[in-house]
Design a protein around this motif. Structure first.
Motif, PDB file in Angstrom:
ATOM      1  N   ARG A  83      41.535  67.426  37.657  1.00  0.00           N
ATOM      2  CA  ARG A  83      42.724  66.620  37.935  1.00  0.00           C
ATOM      3  C   ARG A  83      42.621  65.276  37.234  1.00  0.00           C
ATOM      4  NH1 ARG A  83      43.513  64.801  43.083  1.00  0.00           N
ATOM      5  NH2 ARG A  83      41.300  64.849  43.460  1.00  0.00           N
ATOM      6  N   LYS A  84      43.760  64.724  36.888  1.00  0.00           N
ATOM      7  CA  LYS A  84      43.820  63.390  36.286  1.00  0.00           C
ATOM      8  C   LYS A  84      44.477  62.443  37.277  1.00  0.00           C
ATOM      9  CE  LYS A  84      44.036  65.122  31.621  1.00  0.00           C
ATOM     10  NZ  LYS A  84      44.794  65.218  30.389  1.00  0.00           N
ATOM     11  N   ASN A  85      43.943  61.231  37.348  1.00  0.00           N
ATOM     12  CA  ASN A  85      44.446  60.240  38.287  1.00  0.00           C
ATOM     13  C   ASN A  85      44.523  58.892  37.574  1.00  0.00           C
ATOM     14  OD1 ASN A  85      43.916  57.926  40.143  1.00  0.00           O
ATOM     15  ND2 ASN A  85      44.085  59.494  41.703  1.00  0.00           N
ATOM     16  N   LEU A  86      45.684  58.239  37.644  1.00  0.00           N
ATOM     17  CA  LEU A  86      45.864  56.906  37.073  1.00  0.00           C
ATOM     18  C   LEU A  86      46.218  55.956  38.203  1.00  0.00           C
ATOM     19  CD1 LEU A  86      46.219  54.881  34.725  1.00  0.00           C
ATOM     20  CD2 LEU A  86      48.599  55.637  34.605  1.00  0.00           C
ATOM     21  N   ARG A  87      45.501  54.857  38.298  1.00  0.00           N
ATOM     22  CA  ARG A  87      45.794  53.828  39.296  1.00  0.00           C
ATOM     23  C   ARG A  87      45.974  52.510  38.570  1.00  0.00           C
ATOM     24  NH1 ARG A  87      43.078  49.896  42.563  1.00  0.00           N
ATOM     25  NH2 ARG A  87      44.059  49.699  44.591  1.00  0.00           N
ATOM     26  N   VAL A  88      47.101  51.857  38.806  1.00  0.00           N
ATOM     27  CA  VAL A  88      47.372  50.535  38.229  1.00  0.00           C
ATOM     28  C   VAL A  88      47.398  49.537  39.372  1.00  0.00           C
ATOM     29  CG1 VAL A  88      48.950  49.150  36.843  1.00  0.00           C
ATOM     30  CG2 VAL A  88      48.701  51.589  36.359  1.00  0.00           C
ATOM     31  N   ALA A  89      46.692  48.431  39.188  1.00  0.00           N
ATOM     32  CA  ALA A  89      46.585  47.414  40.232  1.00  0.00           C
ATOM     33  C   ALA A  89      46.764  46.032  39.618  1.00  0.00           C
ATOM     34  CB  ALA A  89      45.227  47.525  40.926  1.00  0.00           C
ATOM     35  N   ALA A  90      47.056  45.061  40.462  1.00  0.00           N
ATOM     36  CA  ALA A  90      47.194  43.666  40.030  1.00  0.00           C
ATOM     37  C   ALA A  90      46.383  42.789  40.975  1.00  0.00           C
ATOM     38  CB  ALA A  90      48.662  43.256  40.029  1.00  0.00           C
ATOM     39  N   TYR A  91      45.612  41.868  40.393  1.00  0.00           N
ATOM     40  CA  TYR A  91      44.711  41.008  41.161  1.00  0.00           C
ATOM     41  C   TYR A  91      44.950  39.542  40.836  1.00  0.00           C
ATOM     42  CZ  TYR A  91      42.314  45.313  42.233  1.00  0.00           C
ATOM     43  OH  TYR A  91      42.032  46.579  42.667  1.00  0.00           O
ATOM     44  N   ALA A  92      44.554  38.686  41.789  1.00  0.00           N
ATOM     45  CA  ALA A  92      44.760  37.245  41.661  1.00  0.00           C
ATOM     46  C   ALA A  92      43.446  36.505  41.483  1.00  0.00           C
ATOM     47  CB  ALA A  92      45.465  36.713  42.906  1.00  0.00           C
ATOM     48  N   ARG A 147      40.969  26.646  43.590  1.00  0.00           N
ATOM     49  CA  ARG A 147      41.483  25.368  44.102  1.00  0.00           C
ATOM     50  C   ARG A 147      40.296  24.517  44.524  1.00  0.00           C
ATOM     51  NH1 ARG A 147      45.287  25.692  49.277  1.00  0.00           N
ATOM     52  NH2 ARG A 147      43.288  25.969  50.305  1.00  0.00           N
ATOM     53  N   ASP A 148      40.240  23.300  44.012  1.00  0.00           N
ATOM     54  CA  ASP A 148      39.163  22.367  44.370  1.00  0.00           C
ATOM     55  C   ASP A 148      37.780  22.988  44.168  1.00  0.00           C
ATOM     56  OD1 ASP A 148      41.096  20.456  45.103  1.00  0.00           O
ATOM     57  OD2 ASP A 148      41.202  21.273  47.145  1.00  0.00           O
ATOM     58  N   GLY A 149      37.608  23.732  43.068  1.00  0.00           N
ATOM     59  CA  GLY A 149      36.314  24.330  42.755  1.00  0.00           C
ATOM     60  C   GLY A 149      35.948  25.528  43.603  1.00  0.00           C
ATOM     61  N   GLN A 150      36.931  26.092  44.323  1.00  0.00           N
ATOM     62  CA  GLN A 150      36.666  27.250  45.163  1.00  0.00           C
ATOM     63  C   GLN A 150      37.582  28.401  44.778  1.00  0.00           C
ATOM     64  OE1 GLN A 150      37.029  25.866  49.240  1.00  0.00           O
ATOM     65  NE2 GLN A 150      34.864  25.333  49.244  1.00  0.00           N
ATOM     66  N   LEU A 151      37.046  29.615  44.920  1.00  0.00           N
ATOM     67  CA  LEU A 151      37.767  30.845  44.593  1.00  0.00           C
ATOM     68  C   LEU A 151      38.181  31.542  45.885  1.00  0.00           C
ATOM     69  CD1 LEU A 151      38.609  33.031  42.466  1.00  0.00           C
ATOM     70  CD2 LEU A 151      36.318  34.016  42.801  1.00  0.00           C
ATOM     71  N   LEU A 152      39.433  31.981  45.928  1.00  0.00           N
ATOM     72  CA  LEU A 152      39.936  32.728  47.073  1.00  0.00           C
ATOM     73  C   LEU A 152      39.535  34.198  46.932  1.00  0.00           C
ATOM     74  CD1 LEU A 152      41.680  32.808  49.662  1.00  0.00           C
ATOM     75  CD2 LEU A 152      43.666  33.227  48.161  1.00  0.00           C
ATOM     76  N   LEU A 153      38.851  34.719  47.947  1.00  0.00           N
ATOM     77  CA  LEU A 153      38.433  36.118  47.962  1.00  0.00           C
ATOM     78  C   LEU A 153      38.793  36.749  49.300  1.00  0.00           C
ATOM     79  CD1 LEU A 153      34.843  35.801  46.412  1.00  0.00           C
ATOM     80  CD2 LEU A 153      36.906  36.701  45.294  1.00  0.00           C
ATOM     81  N   GLY A 176      29.404  53.089  52.181  1.00  0.00           N
ATOM     82  CA  GLY A 176      28.029  53.169  52.672  1.00  0.00           C
ATOM     83  C   GLY A 176      27.699  52.133  53.731  1.00  0.00           C
ATOM     84  N   GLY A 177      28.655  51.301  54.108  1.00  0.00           N
ATOM     85  CA  GLY A 177      28.424  50.316  55.165  1.00  0.00           C
ATOM     86  C   GLY A 177      28.375  48.897  54.653  1.00  0.00           C
ATOM     87  N   GLY A 178      28.537  47.973  55.529  1.00  0.00           N
ATOM     88  CA  GLY A 178      28.550  46.564  55.183  1.00  0.00           C
ATOM     89  C   GLY A 178      29.897  46.146  54.616  1.00  0.00           C
ATOM     90  N   PHE A 179      29.887  44.995  53.950  1.00  0.00           N
ATOM     91  CA  PHE A 179      31.114  44.443  53.393  1.00  0.00           C
ATOM     92  C   PHE A 179      30.867  43.938  51.982  1.00  0.00           C
ATOM     93  CE2 PHE A 179      31.573  44.106  57.954  1.00  0.00           C
ATOM     94  CZ  PHE A 179      32.872  44.560  58.150  1.00  0.00           C
ATOM     95  N   GLU A 180      31.939  43.834  51.205  1.00  0.00           N
ATOM     96  CA  GLU A 180      31.875  43.262  49.867  1.00  0.00           C
ATOM     97  C   GLU A 180      33.125  42.422  49.648  1.00  0.00           C
ATOM     98  OE1 GLU A 180      31.414  46.750  47.461  1.00  0.00           O
ATOM     99  OE2 GLU A 180      33.395  47.520  47.956  1.00  0.00           O
ATOM    100  N   TRP A 181      33.004  41.403  48.820  1.00  0.00           N
ATOM    101  CA  TRP A 181      34.119  40.509  48.517  1.00  0.00           C
ATOM    102  C   TRP A 181      34.889  41.041  47.320  1.00  0.00           C
ATOM    103  CZ3 TRP A 181      35.625  36.989  51.917  1.00  0.00           C
ATOM    104  CH2 TRP A 181      34.703  36.606  52.894  1.00  0.00           C
ATOM    105  N   VAL A 182      36.200  40.908  47.388  1.00  0.00           N
ATOM    106  CA  VAL A 182      37.107  41.419  46.359  1.00  0.00           C
ATOM    107  C   VAL A 182      38.116  40.337  46.000  1.00  0.00           C
ATOM    108  CG1 VAL A 182      36.873  43.804  47.190  1.00  0.00           C
ATOM    109  CG2 VAL A 182      38.754  42.401  48.032  1.00  0.00           C
ATOM    110  N   LEU A 183      38.712  40.461  44.819  1.00  0.00           N
ATOM    111  CA  LEU A 183      39.840  39.602  44.485  1.00  0.00           C
ATOM    112  C   LEU A 183      41.033  40.043  45.316  1.00  0.00           C
ATOM    113  CD1 LEU A 183      39.649  39.530  40.579  1.00  0.00           C
ATOM    114  CD2 LEU A 183      38.938  37.723  42.167  1.00  0.00           C
TER     115      LEU A 183
END
Length: 156
Positions: A2-11, A15-21, A28-35
């Motif tokens: 099967r073929k799958n295409l996913r298009v996404a947009a990220y920010a 601001r003030d030297g900080q990144l919004l995540l 597999g558990g735990g957490f991860e930060w994403v745009l």
């Protein structure tokens, strides 16, 4: 296969030297930060996607100011005979600014919280590769919209 295409947009919102995540459960558990951002709905413009997704995941109203570029990833996901997936993901990365709203956490969505992180601390976070790719586009601002990332180490 099967073929799958996913298009996404990220920010990328700095601001003030900080990144919004936003924070997402990790496989597999735990957490991860994403745009902040995500998949386009059928017929949706990518600009509208990033505005919608940032508000859903953070509570902020986001105004895209520049299309920084894109990332394209293709991977073969094995499965039973002839049932694997040829996945192609295309991610557009917009720079922008917060124009309203209040920071809040997403309820019943793909993320569970959002936060501002000092740019110097981002490398110490558990994060998806798209965070580094987005920051590379933001820092380099390549004319062709494709950032030069360092090669990945093979850990096998």
């Amino acid at each position: 296969m099967r073929k799958n295409l996913r298009v996404a947009a990220y920010a990328i919102c700095v601001r003030d030297g900080q990144l919004l995540l936003a924070r997402s459960p990790a496989p597999g558990g735990g957490f991860e930060w994403v745009l902040p951002g995500g998949g386009m709905e059928h017929g949706e413009d990518p600009y509208d996607t990033v505005v919608r997704e940032v508000e859903e995941e953070t509570g902020y109203r986001f105004e895209p100011t520049e299309l920084l570029g894109l990332d394209s990833v293709r991977r073969l996901i094995p499965g039973p005979v002839r049932r694997g997936v040829d996945h192609h993901g295309v991610a557009l990365v917009y720079e922008g600014r917060i124009v309203g709203g209040d920071l809040r956490y997403e309820a019943n969505g793909s993320t569970d919280m959002a936060a501002w992180h000092p740019l110097d601390d981002v490398t110490g976070l558990t994060r998806v590769p798209m965070v580094d790719k987005g920051l590379a586009l933001w820092r380099e601002r390549p004319p062709a919209g494709k950032a030069a990332l360092p090669p990945k180490m093979n850990t096998e």
